[in-house]
Design a protein around this motif. Structure first.
Motif, mmCIF file in Angstrom:
data_model
loop_
_atom_site.group_PDB
_atom_site.id
_atom_site.type_symbol
_atom_site.label_atom_id
_atom_site.label_comp_id
_atom_site.label_asym_id
_atom_site.label_seq_id
_atom_site.Cartn_x
_atom_site.Cartn_y
_atom_site.Cartn_z
ATOM 1 N N LYS A 150 42.024 78.257 33.900
ATOM 2 C CA LYS A 150 41.413 78.320 35.228
ATOM 3 C C LYS A 150 41.882 77.164 36.107
ATOM 4 O O LYS A 150 41.963 77.302 37.333
ATOM 5 C CB LYS A 150 39.889 78.321 35.106
ATOM 6 N N ARG A 151 42.189 76.032 35.480
ATOM 7 C CA ARG A 151 42.748 74.902 36.241
ATOM 8 C C ARG A 151 44.054 75.310 36.905
ATOM 9 O O ARG A 151 44.319 74.978 38.060
ATOM 10 C CB ARG A 151 43.006 73.704 35.316
ATOM 11 N N LEU A 152 44.879 76.046 36.160
ATOM 12 C CA LEU A 152 46.153 76.502 36.713
ATOM 13 C C LEU A 152 45.929 77.473 37.869
ATOM 14 O O LEU A 152 46.657 77.457 38.864
ATOM 15 C CB LEU A 152 46.989 77.180 35.628
ATOM 16 N N MET A 153 44.910 78.306 37.752
ATOM 17 C CA MET A 153 44.646 79.308 38.785
ATOM 18 C C MET A 153 44.107 78.678 40.065
ATOM 19 O O MET A 153 44.161 79.290 41.135
ATOM 20 C CB MET A 153 43.675 80.364 38.254
ATOM 21 N N ILE A 158 50.167 66.831 40.485
ATOM 22 C CA ILE A 158 50.802 65.942 39.515
ATOM 23 C C ILE A 158 51.411 64.797 40.303
ATOM 24 O O ILE A 158 52.379 64.981 41.044
ATOM 25 C CB ILE A 158 51.878 66.674 38.695
ATOM 26 N N LYS A 159 50.801 63.638 40.187
ATOM 27 C CA LYS A 159 51.167 62.480 41.001
ATOM 28 C C LYS A 159 51.017 62.865 42.470
ATOM 29 O O LYS A 159 49.942 63.215 42.910
ATOM 30 C CB LYS A 159 52.574 61.999 40.649
ATOM 31 N N ASP A 160 52.091 62.845 43.253
ATOM 32 C CA ASP A 160 51.986 63.185 44.676
ATOM 33 C C ASP A 160 52.435 64.613 44.968
ATOM 34 O O ASP A 160 52.600 64.998 46.130
ATOM 35 C CB ASP A 160 52.838 62.214 45.518
ATOM 36 N N GLU A 161 52.635 65.403 43.914
ATOM 37 C CA GLU A 161 53.164 66.753 44.090
ATOM 38 C C GLU A 161 52.078 67.802 43.859
ATOM 39 O O GLU A 161 51.359 67.757 42.867
ATOM 40 C CB GLU A 161 54.325 66.981 43.115
ATOM 41 N N LYS A 162 51.973 68.741 44.809
ATOM 42 C CA LYS A 162 50.977 69.797 44.710
ATOM 43 C C LYS A 162 51.634 71.093 44.256
ATOM 44 O O LYS A 162 52.668 71.492 44.780
ATOM 45 C CB LYS A 162 50.297 70.015 46.065
ATOM 46 N N PHE A 163 51.030 71.750 43.274
ATOM 47 C CA PHE A 163 51.531 73.019 42.760
ATOM 48 C C PHE A 163 50.534 74.121 43.092
ATOM 49 O O PHE A 163 49.343 73.993 42.817
ATOM 50 C CB PHE A 163 51.749 72.941 41.246
ATOM 51 N N LYS A 164 51.040 75.195 43.684
ATOM 52 C CA LYS A 164 50.182 76.308 44.074
ATOM 53 C C LYS A 164 49.572 76.978 42.840
ATOM 54 O O LYS A 164 50.062 76.809 41.723
ATOM 55 C CB LYS A 164 50.989 77.332 44.882
ATOM 56 N N HIS A 191 59.392 73.467 37.325
ATOM 57 C CA HIS A 191 58.027 73.816 37.708
ATOM 58 C C HIS A 191 57.123 74.087 36.495
ATOM 59 O O HIS A 191 56.103 73.419 36.296
ATOM 60 C CB HIS A 191 58.082 75.064 38.604
ATOM 61 N N ILE A 192 57.489 75.091 35.704
ATOM 62 C CA ILE A 192 56.655 75.485 34.567
ATOM 63 C C ILE A 192 56.526 74.343 33.560
ATOM 64 O O ILE A 192 55.434 74.072 33.041
ATOM 65 C CB ILE A 192 57.246 76.732 33.872
ATOM 66 N N LYS A 193 57.618 73.665 33.297
ATOM 67 C CA LYS A 193 57.598 72.587 32.303
ATOM 68 C C LYS A 193 56.689 71.439 32.745
ATOM 69 O O LYS A 193 55.944 70.877 31.935
ATOM 70 C CB LYS A 193 59.024 72.092 32.046
ATOM 71 N N LYS A 194 56.733 71.091 34.018
ATOM 72 C CA LYS A 194 55.878 70.015 34.530
ATOM 73 C C LYS A 194 54.404 70.381 34.420
ATOM 74 O O LYS A 194 53.569 69.575 33.989
ATOM 75 C CB LYS A 194 56.226 69.721 35.993
ATOM 76 N N VAL A 195 54.086 71.609 34.822
ATOM 77 C CA VAL A 195 52.691 72.045 34.828
ATOM 78 C C VAL A 195 52.136 72.138 33.407
ATOM 79 O O VAL A 195 51.011 71.689 33.128
ATOM 80 C CB VAL A 195 52.563 73.399 35.561
ATOM 81 N N CYS A 196 52.916 72.707 32.499
ATOM 82 C CA CYS A 196 52.444 72.847 31.117
ATOM 83 C C CYS A 196 52.294 71.485 30.438
ATOM 84 O O CYS A 196 51.356 71.265 29.656
ATOM 85 C CB CYS A 196 53.394 73.745 30.329
ATOM 86 N N HIS A 201 50.039 71.138 27.120
ATOM 87 C CA HIS A 201 50.648 72.179 26.288
ATOM 88 C C HIS A 201 52.131 72.303 26.638
ATOM 89 O O HIS A 201 52.536 73.209 27.379
ATOM 90 C CB HIS A 201 49.928 73.521 26.484
ATOM 91 N N PRO A 202 52.962 71.392 26.117
ATOM 92 C CA PRO A 202 54.390 71.376 26.463
ATOM 93 C C PRO A 202 55.102 72.689 26.129
ATOM 94 O O PRO A 202 54.734 73.391 25.185
ATOM 95 C CB PRO A 202 54.942 70.229 25.607
ATOM 96 N N VAL A 203 56.119 72.990 26.923
ATOM 97 C CA VAL A 203 56.899 74.216 26.738
ATOM 98 C C VAL A 203 57.815 74.095 25.526
ATOM 99 O O VAL A 203 58.510 73.096 25.346
ATOM 100 C CB VAL A 203 57.743 74.516 27.996
ATOM 101 N N ILE A 204 57.826 75.135 24.710
ATOM 102 C CA ILE A 204 58.739 75.228 23.573
ATOM 103 C C ILE A 204 59.909 76.140 23.922
ATOM 104 O O ILE A 204 61.061 75.855 23.617
ATOM 105 C CB ILE A 204 58.006 75.763 22.323
ATOM 106 N N LYS A 205 59.593 77.244 24.594
ATOM 107 C CA LYS A 205 60.622 78.220 24.977
ATOM 108 C C LYS A 205 60.211 78.861 26.294
ATOM 109 O O LYS A 205 59.033 79.135 26.518
ATOM 110 C CB LYS A 205 60.772 79.294 23.891
ATOM 111 N N LEU A 206 61.213 79.114 27.164
ATOM 112 C CA LEU A 206 60.902 79.618 28.504
ATOM 113 C C LEU A 206 61.854 80.739 28.904
ATOM 114 O O LEU A 206 63.074 80.603 28.800
ATOM 115 C CB LEU A 206 60.995 78.465 29.512
ATOM 116 N N GLN A 207 61.268 81.840 29.351
ATOM 117 C CA GLN A 207 62.054 82.997 29.787
ATOM 118 C C GLN A 207 61.455 83.558 31.074
ATOM 119 O O GLN A 207 60.250 83.811 31.150
ATOM 120 C CB GLN A 207 62.047 84.093 28.720
ATOM 121 N N ARG A 208 62.300 83.755 32.107
ATOM 122 C CA ARG A 208 61.823 84.431 33.314
ATOM 123 C C ARG A 208 62.039 85.928 33.130
ATOM 124 O O ARG A 208 63.171 86.382 32.971
ATOM 125 C CB ARG A 208 62.553 83.934 34.565
#
Length: 252
Positions: A150-153, A158-164, A191-196, A201-208
């Motif tokens: 829900k935090r993500l939603m 993150i520091k001075d950067e805002k993620f939608k 984007h995804i790696k920073k947020v996770c 919960h760090p990213v192990i594998k990422l696929q778009r």
């Protein structure tokens, strides 16, 4: 066919139409070696020699659209890598047109990557205001709880950067880890790696898996294909209308 000069410049991916208009007024644009300063001037992108600040704009080509299932271990860049690493351009040699990637995927990220020579459309597809969706399948360390998702939603800072806001759901668990399906409407660097990482919960594998309605159906890793006319039409429709401003009107 003759069209407005500022549109030709924008379609070449050099600038927005507004900036192109400024260049015309400043006398930076030439058509067949004659300086043009009149807004609304017409030119034929297939026949005329058009220069901006002395540099020739390549004559208009037919629009080309290609989707690649990018593998890991290659860079999203048009330039040769100084370290000799493979780039995505090695996988899109099905055309002689000068296409470029729309956005980027990290070196070790795989999945949907669009290529085109339509600079104007490419820029719009990447603008957050058009809310073009990107969906990722993400294997992360650990299993986030409902409160974390829900935090993500709600969106995170993150520091001075805002993620939608990001729509994130658990697809399945894998031992002590899990796969998330994450959908977002902007594409910042890592984007995804920073947020996770931020939510623990760090990213192990990422696929778009999706970009603007395009997906990987029938497309093996490392393979590419041309878009169908229907797919091109759908992409253009995503950014056809200027989004309405959500900012409150200023009080007089």
């Amino acid at each position: 066919m003759e069209i407005r000069l500022q549109k030709i410049i924008a379609d070449a991916g050099l600038a927005s139409r507004r900036e192109a208009e400024r260049w015309i007024l400043e006398g930076k644009v030439q058509v067949n070696n004659k300086v043009v300063t009149q807004l609304g001037s017409l030119a034929d992108p297939r026949e005329d020699r058009i220069k901006v600040s002395g540099k020739l704009i390549p004559k208009k080509q037919d629009e080309v659209y290609i989707v690649l299932n990018k593998p890991t271990g290659c860079l999203t860049t048009m330039a040769d890598d100084k370290r000799g690493r493979t780039t995505v351009m090695e996988y899109v040699k099905v055309t002689k047109a000068r296409v470029f990637p729309v956005g980027r995927l990290d070196y070790n990220t795989q999945g949907v990557l669009l290529f085109t020579n339509n600079g104007s459309l490419a820029k719009k597809l990447l603008l957050p205001k058009y809310k073009v969706e990107r969906t990722y399948k993400v294997k992360v360390s650990g299993i986030p709880n409902e409160k974390t998702l829900k935090r993500l939603m709600r969106g995170v800072h993150i520091k001075d950067e805002k993620f939608k806001p990001i729509d994130a759901k658990i697809q399945k668990t894998s031992g002590k880890n899990c796969f998330l399906i994450m959908t977002l409407v902007e594409g910042k660097n890592r984007h995804i790696k920073k947020v996770c990482e931020h939510i623990g919960h760090p990213v192990i594998k990422l696929q778009r898996t999706h970009f603007g309605g395009l997906n990987l159906t029938g497309l093996p890793l490392g393979a590419c294909r041309f878009l169908s006319p229907k797919e091109v039409k759908a992409l253009k429709k995503l950014v056809a209308d200027e989004p309405k401003s959500t900012r409150p009107a200023k009080k007089k």
